[in-house]
Design an enzyme around this catalytic site. Structure first.
Site, PDB file in Angstrom:
ATOM      1  CG  HIS A 190     -46.994  -0.903  21.303  1.00  0.00           C
ATOM      2  ND1 HIS A 190     -47.212   0.333  21.858  1.00  0.00           N
ATOM      3  CD2 HIS A 190     -45.663  -1.119  21.370  1.00  0.00           C
ATOM      4  CE1 HIS A 190     -46.056   0.850  22.246  1.00  0.00           C
ATOM      5  NE2 HIS A 190     -45.090  -0.014  21.955  1.00  0.00           N
TER       6      HIS A 190
ATOM      7  CG  ASP B 253     -49.670   2.489  22.251  1.00  0.00           C
ATOM      8  OD1 ASP B 253     -49.524   1.629  21.362  1.00  0.00           O
ATOM      9  OD2 ASP B 253     -48.790   2.744  23.098  1.00  0.00           O
TER      10      ASP B 253
ATOM     11  CB  SER C  41     -43.132   1.080  24.286  1.00  0.00           C
ATOM     12  OG  SER C  41     -43.006   1.818  23.111  1.00  0.00           O
TER      13      SER C  41
ATOM     14  CG  ASN D 299     -37.409   1.260  22.085  1.00  0.00           C
ATOM     15  OD1 ASN D 299     -37.245   1.634  23.234  1.00  0.00           O
ATOM     16  ND2 ASN D 299     -38.581   0.883  21.610  1.00  0.00           N
TER      17      ASN D 299
END
Length: 204
Positions: A42, A9, A195, A134
């Site tokens: 994130h 990530d 996520s 998304n």
């Protein structure tokens, strides 16, 4: 504690009280060094959902509160990155002892490089989890789209498909993904998306 979850990530906040004692050495493929500190937030949010500490008098508890977190930074401060770096991250995590890989990222284009990395990790017995995307469309993103990856979509507080969650025949599981409270750089906050759903599965 014998289980290590690689969070591939934006990195992880090493100094966070709910994560600091869980982190094993990782790598930063954006800056090509061994300091995968999060500069976006994130990855830290994802890591907390999967494996934040429990019974420490602060914050939240991760789904797998005993597991270790291996931060592998492949996304930059803006949250962007390349399939090539993601593929390198998957291979590095596999070679350095991760049993589980969480990929809360994705793209719409096929990549043989990415598929080869996924197949390599799968061949080494690694469980790979990725978010479906998304855009609310009938298209599961890569790498979740690959056969050897557990593709995870998002549900909302009504236990129905979240409006933003991509779907399709490749989808394997769904998990909560709307207004999820977890660790952020230096604190806590809410984020939404597939996520957030993937690390529920990775932790479990």
């Amino acid at each position: 504690t014998a289980v290590t979850i690689a969070v591939i990530d934006t990195g992880v906040d090493f100094g966070h009280l709910d994560l600091a004692y869980k982190i094993v050495p990782g790598y930063d493929f954006v800056n090509n060094d061994s300091n995968p500190q999060d500069d976006n937030g994130h990855g830290t949010h994802v890591a907390g959902i999967a494996a934040a500490s429990s019974n420490n008098g602060t914050g939240i508890s991760g789904v797998s509160w005993g597991a270790r977190i291996m931060p592998v930074k492949v996304l930059n401060a803006g949250g962007g990155g390349s399939y090539a770096n993601v593929a390198q991250g998957i291979i590095w995590a596999t070679d350095n002892g991760a049993q589980i890989i969480n990929l809360s990222l994705g793209g719409g284009a096929f990549s043989a490089t990415l598929q080869n990395a996924v197949d390599y990790a799968y061949g080494q017995g690694v469980t790979i989890i990725a978010s479906s995307g998304n855009s609310g469309s009938n298209f599961v993103l890569y790498p979740a789209r690959f056969p050897h990856v557990i593709a995870v979509g998002a549900t909302d507080s009504s236990d129905t498909r979240a409006w933003l969650s991509n779907y399709g025949p490749e989808l394997d599981l769904v998990a909560p993904g709307i207004s999820i409270y977890s660790t952020t750089i230096g604190g806590y906050g809410y984020k939404s998306g597939t996520s957030m759903s993937a690390p529920f599965v990775a932790g479990l």
